[in-house]
Design an enzyme around this catalytic site. Sequence first.
Site, PDB file in Angstrom:
ATOM      1  N   ASN A  32      37.067  35.888  35.143  1.00  0.00           N
ATOM      2  CA  ASN A  32      36.855  37.329  35.271  1.00  0.00           C
ATOM      3  C   ASN A  32      37.792  38.029  34.294  1.00  0.00           C
ATOM      4  OD1 ASN A  32      36.595  39.982  36.093  1.00  0.00           O
ATOM      5  ND2 ASN A  32      37.706  39.709  38.021  1.00  0.00           N
ATOM      6  N   LYS A  44      38.001  41.070  33.625  1.00  0.00           N
ATOM      7  CA  LYS A  44      38.347  42.419  34.078  1.00  0.00           C
ATOM      8  C   LYS A  44      38.193  43.428  32.918  1.00  0.00           C
ATOM      9  CE  LYS A  44      41.530  40.308  37.329  1.00  0.00           C
ATOM     10  NZ  LYS A  44      42.451  40.560  38.411  1.00  0.00           N
ATOM     11  N   HIS A  54      34.661  42.259  44.520  1.00  0.00           N
ATOM     12  CA  HIS A  54      36.016  41.922  44.055  1.00  0.00           C
ATOM     13  C   HIS A  54      37.017  42.880  44.702  1.00  0.00           C
ATOM     14  CE1 HIS A  54      39.500  41.444  41.440  1.00  0.00           C
ATOM     15  NE2 HIS A  54      39.015  40.238  41.194  1.00  0.00           N
ATOM     16  N   GLU A 113      39.466  44.429  43.591  1.00  0.00           N
ATOM     17  CA  GLU A 113      39.773  45.658  42.844  1.00  0.00           C
ATOM     18  C   GLU A 113      38.687  46.710  43.062  1.00  0.00           C
ATOM     19  OE1 GLU A 113      40.548  43.618  39.173  1.00  0.00           O
ATOM     20  OE2 GLU A 113      42.329  42.773  40.123  1.00  0.00           O
ATOM     21  N   GLU A 165      39.494  35.201  47.890  1.00  0.00           N
ATOM     22  CA  GLU A 165      40.567  35.738  47.062  1.00  0.00           C
ATOM     23  C   GLU A 165      41.490  36.617  47.910  1.00  0.00           C
ATOM     24  OE1 GLU A 165      39.459  35.769  42.667  1.00  0.00           O
ATOM     25  OE2 GLU A 165      38.768  37.649  43.501  1.00  0.00           O
ATOM     26  N   GLY A 219      46.527  38.598  40.699  1.00  0.00           N
ATOM     27  CA  GLY A 219      47.301  39.217  39.631  1.00  0.00           C
ATOM     28  C   GLY A 219      48.773  39.369  39.956  1.00  0.00           C
ATOM     29  N   SER A 259      45.824  34.141  41.194  1.00  0.00           N
ATOM     30  CA  SER A 259      46.927  33.556  40.421  1.00  0.00           C
ATOM     31  C   SER A 259      46.773  32.050  40.217  1.00  0.00           C
ATOM     32  CB  SER A 259      48.279  33.901  41.071  1.00  0.00           C
ATOM     33  OG  SER A 259      48.468  35.306  41.084  1.00  0.00           O
TER      34      SER A 259
HETATM   35  C1  PEP Z   1      40.611  37.779  39.934  1.00  0.00           C
HETATM   36  O1  PEP Z   1      40.598  38.772  39.225  1.00  0.00           O
HETATM   37  O2  PEP Z   1      39.606  37.485  40.597  1.00  0.00           O
HETATM   38  C2  PEP Z   1      41.820  36.968  39.974  1.00  0.00           C
HETATM   39  C3  PEP Z   1      41.843  35.933  40.780  1.00  0.00           C
HETATM   40  O3  PEP Z   1      42.859  37.337  39.157  1.00  0.00           O
HETATM   41  P1  PEP Z   1      44.187  36.469  38.844  1.00  0.00           P
HETATM   42  O4  PEP Z   1      43.737  35.068  38.517  1.00  0.00           O
HETATM   43  O5  PEP Z   1      44.812  37.158  37.678  1.00  0.00           O
HETATM   44  O6  PEP Z   1      45.032  36.503  40.070  1.00  0.00           O
END
Ligand code: PEP
Length: 249
Positions: A5, A7, A90, A92, A163, A169, A205
Site C-alpha cells: 500500500n 498510500k 483501511h 486511515e 491491521e 506506521g 510495521s
Molecule cells: C498499511 O498502510 O496498511 C500499513 C500496514 O502500513 P505500515 O506497514 O507502514 O505499518
Amino acid sequence: MVAGNWKMNTTIPDGVALARAVLERCGAEGTVDVAVLPPFVHLWPVREVLAASSILLGAQDVFWEEGGAYTGEISPPMLAGWCDLVLVGHSERRHLFGETDAQTAHKFAAARRHGLMVILAVGETETERDEGRTVPVVDRQLEAVLAEIDAPPPADEWVIAYEPVWAIGTGRTASPAQAEEVCAHIRAAVSARAGESPRVLYGGSVTADNAAELFSRAGIDGGLIGGASLKPELFADIVAAAALAALAR
Ligand code: PEP
C-alpha cells in the site's frame, strides 16, 4: 499474498520507477500473489509497467456509487476490467476520514458488484486493545460487511487484512503471537459465517526483519505492507519471506 500500500506517496514518475523496480525483483514470483496499490492517478501508468506480469494492481479505496455528483470520488466501474483489486476499510480511511463500518460495507459490496477482488482491512485501536475489546471490534467490522452482501464472495476473491491501528506506521509491530491469535479468530469467525475463510493477512510495521517470523505463524497468509513497500529491496525481501513460509506449509 503480499500487498504494498503506497498510500499518498510518490509522484507519477517516481511511482512508475517503483513499479519497475518491484517488477524486476518480484516479477518472477510464482508462489505468492504480489500486489501493489499505488495512488489513483498512478494506476494506469503502473498498469502499463506491470501489464505482462502476474503482479496484481490494486486501488487504495473506492466509492460505492456508480457515478454522478460525488466530487473527487472514484467508482467501481471506473476500475473494473483493468484494475484487479481494491482495498476498503483501511484504518486511515476509518480514523482520519471518519469512514464508518456501514460506509466500508457499501464500498465492499459495490466493488464486488463489479467483480473486483477486495482486501478488507479490520483492526482495533490501542485503547480498544487495552480495554480487551479487540475481538468484538474486529467482529463488528466483519459483520457490517457480511450483513450487507447477499452471500460472501468465493474465498479466492476477497482477502482480510488484520491491521491493529496502533501498529500501522508506528514501528510497533504486533507480536507474532498477537497477530496469530487475531488472525485465527478472524478465520474461525468467517468460516462459521461464510463456510470458507479467505486469506487473512497481517499488516502493521511489517519489515524485512520481522516478516519471516510473522508469516511462519499458522493462519497468517501474508502481509499488507505500508512503509516498506516504498523500498523495492525491502518489499522483495518481504515477498521472499512469504514465499519461504508458503513452501514450508
Ligand atoms: C498499511 O498502510 O496498511 C500499513 C500496514 O502500513 P505500515 O506497514 O507502514 O505499518
